[in-house]
Design an enzyme around this catalytic site. Sequence first.
Site, mmCIF file in Angstrom:
data_model
loop_
_atom_site.group_PDB
_atom_site.id
_atom_site.type_symbol
_atom_site.label_atom_id
_atom_site.label_comp_id
_atom_site.label_asym_id
_atom_site.label_seq_id
_atom_site.Cartn_x
_atom_site.Cartn_y
_atom_site.Cartn_z
ATOM 1 C CG HIS A 18 63.921 39.571 -1.152
ATOM 2 N ND1 HIS A 18 64.555 39.688 0.057
ATOM 3 C CD2 HIS A 18 63.180 38.419 -1.066
ATOM 4 C CE1 HIS A 18 64.213 38.671 0.836
ATOM 5 N NE2 HIS A 18 63.389 37.885 0.169
ATOM 6 C CB SER A 102 59.540 36.625 0.343
ATOM 7 O OG SER A 102 59.487 35.489 1.166
ATOM 8 C CD GLU A 120 58.550 28.673 8.075
ATOM 9 O OE1 GLU A 120 59.046 29.289 7.121
ATOM 10 O OE2 GLU A 120 59.082 27.652 8.575
ATOM 11 C CG ASP A 145 55.020 20.021 2.827
ATOM 12 O OD1 ASP A 145 56.171 20.505 2.878
ATOM 13 O OD2 ASP A 145 54.660 19.245 1.926
ATOM 14 N N GLY A 146 54.976 23.462 2.495
ATOM 15 C CA GLY A 146 54.932 24.324 1.312
ATOM 16 C C GLY A 146 54.729 23.549 0.014
ATOM 17 C CG ASP A 166 63.143 31.142 -0.859
ATOM 18 O OD1 ASP A 166 64.185 30.582 -1.238
ATOM 19 O OD2 ASP A 166 63.128 32.124 -0.089
HETATM 20 N N1 SAM Z 1 61.102 33.119 1.425
HETATM 21 C C1 SAM Z 1 61.769 33.673 2.586
HETATM 22 C C2 SAM Z 1 62.291 35.053 2.255
HETATM 23 O O1 SAM Z 1 62.668 35.302 1.106
HETATM 24 O O2 SAM Z 1 62.329 35.891 3.150
HETATM 25 C C3 SAM Z 1 62.875 32.780 3.065
HETATM 26 C C4 SAM Z 1 62.482 31.357 3.259
HETATM 27 S S1 SAM Z 1 63.737 30.291 3.812
HETATM 28 C C5 SAM Z 1 64.814 30.176 2.457
HETATM 29 C C6 SAM Z 1 62.931 28.743 3.809
HETATM 30 C C7 SAM Z 1 61.879 28.597 4.893
HETATM 31 O O3 SAM Z 1 61.126 27.399 4.633
HETATM 32 C C8 SAM Z 1 62.408 28.433 6.308
HETATM 33 O O4 SAM Z 1 61.805 29.403 7.133
HETATM 34 C C9 SAM Z 1 61.989 27.027 6.743
HETATM 35 O O5 SAM Z 1 61.619 26.944 8.120
HETATM 36 C C10 SAM Z 1 60.791 26.799 5.863
HETATM 37 N N2 SAM Z 1 60.488 25.387 5.566
HETATM 38 C C11 SAM Z 1 61.300 24.306 5.581
HETATM 39 N N3 SAM Z 1 60.647 23.216 5.120
HETATM 40 C C12 SAM Z 1 59.398 23.636 4.800
HETATM 41 C C13 SAM Z 1 58.269 22.995 4.244
HETATM 42 N N4 SAM Z 1 58.286 21.695 3.918
HETATM 43 N N5 SAM Z 1 57.152 23.723 4.033
HETATM 44 C C14 SAM Z 1 57.115 25.058 4.333
HETATM 45 N N6 SAM Z 1 58.156 25.714 4.887
HETATM 46 C C15 SAM Z 1 59.290 25.022 5.090
#
Ligand code: SAM
Length: 284
Positions: A18, A102, A120, A145-146, A166
């Site tokens: 962050h 974030s 998400e 999907d990210g 992330d």
């Molecule tokens: N970026 C956030 C922050 O800094 O506040 C934290 C994110 S956390 C480390 C990872 C997130 O990715 C989780 O909320 C999880 O549910 C989500 N996630 C898991 N697999 C994913 C995917 N394939 N695509 C998108 N999101 C996913």
Amino acid sequence: MNYRHAFHAGNHADVLKHLVLTRVLAHLALKDKPFRALDAFAGLGVYDLDADEARRTGEWLEGWGRLSAPFDPAVEAVLAPYRAAVAAVQARAGSERIYPGSPALIREALRPGDRGVFVELHPADAEVLRGHFARDRRVKVMQLDGWTAVNAQMPPQERRGLVLIDPPYEVPGEVGRLGTALARAVAKWPTGIFLAWYPIKDMAAIDRMAADLGAGLDRPALRLDLLIDRPDDPTRLNGSGLIVVNPPWRLEAEMLAVLPALAGRLARGGFGGFRCDPLGAPPT
Ligand code: SAM
């Protein structure tokens, strides 16, 4: 998908991620042109440090919780956008027991013409995220999907901005996947600023990913590691790091000013360390 960021919000890894995110956002806001911020693994957006999950691990106490006393002025100057964004989110919520994810930090940096796209995959989390930003027309929340988003949404129409990658690292080999996905996305958007986060457990795997990426990358990049434990036990989280592709020109100096102070403050058993190494092509 078992990973829940609510257990980890505000920990040492969030502090590093962050801090760098808010510095890059401050840099983007210096120019009058609009930017887009794509947060590909967005989480819930906002976290309650009094919630059961945060209380159970207490991780934030060893991260954000250790930043309450000020550092020296040179370090505080680098931390300023991070502290200001956290304070703004807390003021919005009317509570100092809130810690921003974030997406909330990104929202604080958006000007009227800028855009935030928050992705998400978890359906319930995406719904919570949508709820936080429902009335903000600069923001779009997508349940998707990210990895797909990082590939498909390049380059954005603004041609200026950042991508935060992330992922939760729940499956083996995700460090390697990060390097591959990052290289492909940079090839599609060579001028974008990319921030790719990784946990430091198995240091050899990180070194391999960084070496492979650096060898093929024709853009400048920085590797930023923050260690809060000796990296000699691959079963525990010894620290974390970020690859920043196309870093703002002052970021390296800023990180060299702040990382030693953070390593000292966040060290767990008397050992703290950091790295701030160029990777890839030299800055143009
Ligand atoms: N970026 C956030 C922050 O800094 O506040 C934290 C994110 S956390 C480390 C990872 C997130 O990715 C989780 O909320 C999880 O549910 C989500 N996630 C898991 N697999 C994913 C995917 N394939 N695509 C998108 N999101 C996913």
